[in-house]
Scaffold this motif. Structure first.
Motif, PDB file in Angstrom:
ATOM      1  N   ARG A   1    -101.703  35.648  17.084  1.00 52.51           N
ATOM      2  CA  ARG A   1    -101.600  37.113  16.943  1.00 52.51           C
ATOM      3  C   ARG A   1    -102.603  37.623  15.906  1.00 52.51           C
ATOM      4  NH1 ARG A   1     -95.816  36.053  16.968  1.00 52.51           N
ATOM      5  NH2 ARG A   1     -95.018  36.552  19.025  1.00 52.51           N
TER       6      ARG A   1
ATOM      7  N   THR B   1    -104.283  33.515  24.381  1.00 46.64           N
ATOM      8  CA  THR B   1    -103.264  34.012  23.453  1.00 46.64           C
ATOM      9  C   THR B   1    -102.149  34.705  24.210  1.00 46.64           C
ATOM     10  OG1 THR B   1    -104.870  34.275  21.664  1.00 46.64           O
ATOM     11  CG2 THR B   1    -102.868  35.593  21.522  1.00 46.64           C
TER      12      THR B   1
ATOM     13  N   LEU C   1     -98.239  33.412  24.321  1.00 50.70           N
ATOM     14  CA  LEU C   1     -97.136  34.258  23.861  1.00 50.70           C
ATOM     15  C   LEU C   1     -96.151  34.551  24.996  1.00 50.70           C
ATOM     16  CD1 LEU C   1     -99.096  36.680  21.514  1.00 50.70           C
ATOM     17  CD2 LEU C   1     -97.673  34.728  20.857  1.00 50.70           C
TER      18      LEU C   1
ATOM     19  N   SER D   1     -95.460  43.790  21.487  1.00 51.68           N
ATOM     20  CA  SER D   1     -96.853  43.595  21.093  1.00 51.68           C
ATOM     21  C   SER D   1     -97.452  44.990  20.927  1.00 51.68           C
ATOM     22  CB  SER D   1     -97.575  42.818  22.187  1.00 51.68           C
ATOM     23  OG  SER D   1     -98.964  42.858  21.991  1.00 51.68           O
TER      24      SER D   1
END
Length: 184
Positions: free
Chosen positions: A36, A99, A103, A146
């Motif tokens: 992140r 990424t 996630l 997010s």
């Protein structure tokens, strides 16, 4: 650079490998936090984006640049080694997709739904918590939020949960008003 479908396939394979390594080493949350942070830095730095995407820059130079960034960010050793491996294989262009896939895999493992929230300005912790709470009620389960900032929205939010999207941004409302005025 690979096509969009190819990037997602590459990202899926790399994310699964990283997830398995992080799971084995009991570092799932550490790696998620590292990714992140790295994603935020990538979003904010045009120079770093050029380093990651440029086919002209050698693998070694890309690897050195990413190693320097990761040292400054003080990320885990697993994340450093993984990003070094990605750089050595000329796959840094897929880092954002890796990424996202990592996630998403972590969220699925925990039974969470991932929601992407875009706002014109950075949201405070209290505002993010309020959005999370509202999404939990709407979705009926755990929600991982997010957040990203998009100044072009002018105000309001865009929330994406799975294939659903709620757009309450001022820019969209102005666009609808403009279309309505043309039709009148």
């Amino acid at each position: 650079m690979a096509a969009k479908g190819g990037v997602n396939e590459i990202a899926g394979r790399y994310a699964k490998a990283l997830f398995d390594l992080a799971d084995e080493g009991k570092k799932l949350d550490d790696v998620a936090a590292d990714l992140r942070t790295l994603g935020t830095i990538l979003d904010e730095s045009d120079d770093l984006q050029r380093v990651v995407r440029s086919p002209v820059i050698s693998r070694a130079d890309q690897g050195k640049a990413m190693a320097a960034v990761l040292d400054k960010l003080d990320v885990s050793d697993l994340t450093k080694r993984f990003v070094g491996y990605v750089a050595a294989n000329r796959r840094l262009f897929a880092l954002k997709a890796i990424t996202k896939a990592y996630l998403a895999t972590l969220a699925a493992r925990r039974g969470e739904v991932t929601a992407e929230v875009a706002s014109a300005k950075a949201l405070s912790e209290a505002q993010i918590a309020a959005v999370e709470e509202a999404l939990k009620k709407a979705v009926g389960g755990k929600v991982a939020v997010s957040h990203k900032v998009d100044p072009s929205l002018i105000g309001g939010l865009i929330v994406k949960v799975g294939s659903r999207m709620i757009d309450s941004s001022v820019s969209t409302q102005l666009q609808r008003l403009k279309l309505a005025m043309k039709g009148a």
